[in-house]
Design a protein around this motif. Structure first.
Motif, short mmCIF file in Angstrom:
data_model
loop_
_atom_site.label_atom_id
_atom_site.label_comp_id
_atom_site.label_asym_id
_atom_site.label_seq_id
_atom_site.Cartn_x
_atom_site.Cartn_y
_atom_site.Cartn_z
N PRO A 200 0.81 -1.22 0.00
CA PRO A 200 0.00 0.00 0.00
C PRO A 200 0.84 1.27 0.00
O PRO A 200 0.41 2.30 -0.53
CB PRO A 200 -0.83 -0.12 1.28
CG PRO A 200 -0.11 -1.10 2.13
CD PRO A 200 0.54 -2.05 1.18
N PHE A 201 2.05 1.19 0.54
CA PHE A 201 2.96 2.33 0.49
C PHE A 201 3.26 2.71 -0.96
O PHE A 201 3.48 3.89 -1.27
CB PHE A 201 4.24 1.97 1.24
CG PHE A 201 5.32 3.02 1.23
CD1 PHE A 201 5.10 4.28 1.77
CD2 PHE A 201 6.57 2.75 0.70
CE1 PHE A 201 6.10 5.24 1.78
CE2 PHE A 201 7.57 3.69 0.70
CZ PHE A 201 7.34 4.94 1.23
N HIS A 202 3.24 1.72 -1.86
CA HIS A 202 3.44 2.01 -3.28
C HIS A 202 2.42 3.02 -3.79
O HIS A 202 2.74 3.94 -4.55
CB HIS A 202 3.30 0.73 -4.12
CG HIS A 202 4.47 -0.19 -4.02
ND1 HIS A 202 4.49 -1.43 -4.63
CD2 HIS A 202 5.65 -0.09 -3.37
CE1 HIS A 202 5.63 -2.04 -4.38
NE2 HIS A 202 6.35 -1.24 -3.62
N ALA A 203 1.15 2.84 -3.40
CA ALA A 203 0.11 3.79 -3.82
C ALA A 203 0.37 5.16 -3.24
O ALA A 203 0.15 6.20 -3.89
CB ALA A 203 -1.27 3.29 -3.43
N GLY A 204 0.83 5.19 -1.98
CA GLY A 204 1.13 6.46 -1.33
C GLY A 204 2.26 7.21 -2.01
O GLY A 204 2.15 8.42 -2.27
N ILE A 205 3.36 6.50 -2.32
CA ILE A 205 4.49 7.21 -2.95
C ILE A 205 4.13 7.62 -4.37
O ILE A 205 4.59 8.66 -4.85
CB ILE A 205 5.79 6.38 -2.93
CG1 ILE A 205 5.63 5.04 -3.63
CG2 ILE A 205 6.28 6.18 -1.49
CD1 ILE A 205 6.94 4.25 -3.73
N ALA A 206 3.28 6.83 -5.05
CA ALA A 206 2.85 7.22 -6.39
C ALA A 206 2.02 8.49 -6.34
O ALA A 206 2.17 9.39 -7.19
CB ALA A 206 2.06 6.08 -7.04
N ALA A 207 1.11 8.58 -5.36
CA ALA A 207 0.30 9.79 -5.22
C ALA A 207 1.17 10.99 -4.89
O ALA A 207 1.01 12.07 -5.46
CB ALA A 207 -0.76 9.57 -4.14
N ARG A 208 2.09 10.81 -3.95
CA ARG A 208 2.99 11.91 -3.59
C ARG A 208 3.83 12.33 -4.80
O ARG A 208 3.98 13.53 -5.09
CB ARG A 208 3.92 11.48 -2.45
CG ARG A 208 4.93 12.55 -2.02
CD ARG A 208 6.08 11.95 -1.23
NE ARG A 208 6.86 11.02 -2.04
CZ ARG A 208 7.78 10.18 -1.54
NH1 ARG A 208 8.00 10.15 -0.24
NH2 ARG A 208 8.45 9.38 -2.34
N ASN A 209 4.40 11.36 -5.50
CA ASN A 209 5.25 11.68 -6.64
C ASN A 209 4.47 12.37 -7.75
O ASN A 209 4.98 13.27 -8.43
CB ASN A 209 5.91 10.41 -7.18
CG ASN A 209 6.97 9.86 -6.24
OD1 ASN A 209 7.45 10.56 -5.35
ND2 ASN A 209 7.32 8.61 -6.42
N ALA A 210 3.21 11.97 -7.94
CA ALA A 210 2.37 12.61 -8.95
C ALA A 210 2.15 14.08 -8.61
O ALA A 210 2.23 14.96 -9.49
CB ALA A 210 1.03 11.88 -9.06
N VAL A 211 1.87 14.36 -7.35
CA VAL A 211 1.67 15.74 -6.90
C VAL A 211 2.94 16.55 -7.11
O VAL A 211 2.92 17.67 -7.66
CB VAL A 211 1.24 15.76 -5.42
CG1 VAL A 211 1.31 17.18 -4.85
CG2 VAL A 211 -0.17 15.20 -5.28
N GLU A 212 4.06 16.01 -6.68
CA GLU A 212 5.31 16.76 -6.77
C GLU A 212 5.74 16.97 -8.22
O GLU A 212 6.26 18.03 -8.58
CB GLU A 212 6.39 16.06 -5.96
CG GLU A 212 6.09 16.10 -4.46
CD GLU A 212 7.18 15.49 -3.60
OE1 GLU A 212 8.10 14.85 -4.15
OE2 GLU A 212 7.10 15.65 -2.36
#
Length: 458
Positions: A200-212
């Motif tokens: 699930p951390f994968h989804a979190g880092i993907a969301a964060r990376n998309a924002v950044e």
């Protein structure tokens, strides 16, 4: 020569309106994902991340955090994306082989809850843009990329969600393309992490990376716009042996959410189990046998499903979500699965082990799968009295081929609330629906979810 990212950005900008069906499906997906975030807010994975960034979470930060308080847009996307995916109850999107909404919705909400400038219709439009971008990137590498071992949620999901965030921010075509280019440099996530908190951390880092990536593109940072197709680019490094590239990429007049749709999960476990679960329950309903009547169950699934379901004898709830044996045994015992079936205690119930030992799983061969995106999952059940029943499923319940009804959507939402220690007396499905139509996403989420803030502070 126009690059793939430029073509995708141009396509996203060219869609200036959406059908009522596309809009409804997007709204349903957004609400479903928020329900999953609410259910996941007390899970160990998002809580660990919230603890790590505790000094950055305040009561008056810019963006809503589902584990409590407010934080920067990046931290909010990271925590909320992990919460959306931690129970594996969030939707699937076959064109990207990704949990599309678990990346898209947290990323978009981190922007939309940071100011009063973003309306519900803007959120829905950006969601549809991000979903189409995910499908477009997936076109060139799926299923080869996924079969190679990459978690499409954190690779393709990151790139596509960056486009969605860029659309929400009002960026132009070159900036959207650059946001996707920058996100390509952030894409990561091996499927070998399935069954652990890193998944699930994968989804979190993907969301964060998309924002950044989108915010960096807004500020003028650029990358190569041919990074998908060029040597040492995404296709070359991530595509896998059978990836076809984007030469034949085109778009229908209808949005991808209309033609392919999402799969709204009705079971809180890995999607690789769902078609077998639904097929087995179909047989049980048709023939009326009980769990005690079963002598043996044989399943045949895709190669990637076998890779995903790596825990025939799970020792905890995370592994249980990625166990065909556990999920099928519980479903046939209870007539389905709920979030309550995935606790540390439930995962090691000795009474299930006897049935689990009767469940076998094999996969299609490389040759059988060659050139075919999806093959049906098969279930063969042998009873102690000698009877044998067989069936197969190409589509799981919750797909557009077998859509969930309003009652099932509501039941899932209520299961999510119960898991969080809440009920419809605290927040309703309609409260969340209003987020997609209101003038200010921030104002409506603050109002609709204020009960959560009280809940968090207890």
């Amino acid at each position: 020569m126009t690059t793939v990212l430029e073509k995708i950005a141009r396509q996203l900008m060219s869609r200036t309106s959406f059908s009522a069906l596309a809009t409804k499906r997007a709204e349903d997906a957004i609400v479903d994902t928020i329900g999953c975030m609410i259910a996941g807010m007390n899970d160990a994975s998002p809580r660990s991340i919230a603890t790590t960034f505790a000094n950055e979470i305040k009561r008056d930060g810019p963006s809503l955090v589902f584990t409590g308080g407010r934080a920067s847009r990046s931290v909010a996307a990271l925590i909320n994306g992990t919460a959306a995916h931690c129970l594996d109850f969030d939707d699937n999107f076959h064109p990207a082989r990704a949990h599309a909404s678990a990346v898209l919705v947290p990323a978009l909400l981190s922007i939309a809850t940071s100011s009063d400038d973003f309306s519900g219709p803007m959120l829905v439009k950006a969601y549809l843009a991000g979903l189409e971008a995910q499908a477009s990137v997936g076109f060139g590498v799926i299923p080869s990329h996924y079969n190679r071992g990459w978690h499409g949620t954190s690779t393709i999901g990151c790139i596509g969600a960056a486009a969605g965030v860029a659309v929400l921010l009002g960026l132009d075509e070159p900036q959207i393309a650059n946001a996707m280019s920058l996100a390509t440099s952030m894409a990561s996530g091996p499927k070998g992490q399935f069954g652990t908190g890193a998944k699930p951390f994968h989804a979190g880092i993907a969301a964060r990376n998309a924002v950044e990536a989108a915010l960096l593109a807004q500020s003028g940072l650029t990358g190569r716009l041919d990074i998908l197709e060029r040597p040492q680019g995404f296709l070359d490094l991530f595509g896998g042996d059978e990836a076809t590239g984007w030469t034949n990429l085109s778009w229908d007049e209808k949005h991808i959410i209309e033609t392919r749709g999402l799969v709204t999960k009705l079971h809180p476990c890995c999607a690789s189990t769902h078609r077998a679960i639904d097929a087995a329950l179909d047989l049980q309903k048709e023939h009326g046998f009980s769990i005690e009547d079963i002598q043996r169950i044989d399943t045949k699934v895709g190669r990637s499903a076998v890779d995903n379901l790596a825990y025939p004898d799970p020792s905890n709830e995370m592994q249980a979500r990625f166990s065909m044996q556990y999920c099928l045994a519980v479903a046939l015992t209870n007539g389905g699965l709920s979030l309550g079936d995935f606790t540390p205690q439930a995962a090691i119930r000795p009474e299930l082990r006897c049935l689990m030992a009767k469940i076998n799983m094999t996969s299609y061969s490389v040759e059988e799968e060659r050139g075919v995106e999806r093959l049906p999952h098969q279930v063969h059940i042998s009873l102690k009295d000698g009877r044998r029943f067989s069936t197969e499923r190409l589509h799981a319940n919750g797909s557009i081929a077998a859509p969930s009804n309003d009652g099932q959507k509501l039941a899932k939402f209520e299961d999510c609330l119960r898991w969080a220690g809440l009920s419809t007396a605290h927040i309703t499905h309609s409260d969340l629906k209003a987020i997609c139509s209101g003038k200010s996403v921030r104002a409506i989420t603050d109002n609709a979810l204020q009960v959560l803030n009280r809940h968090f502070r207890r």
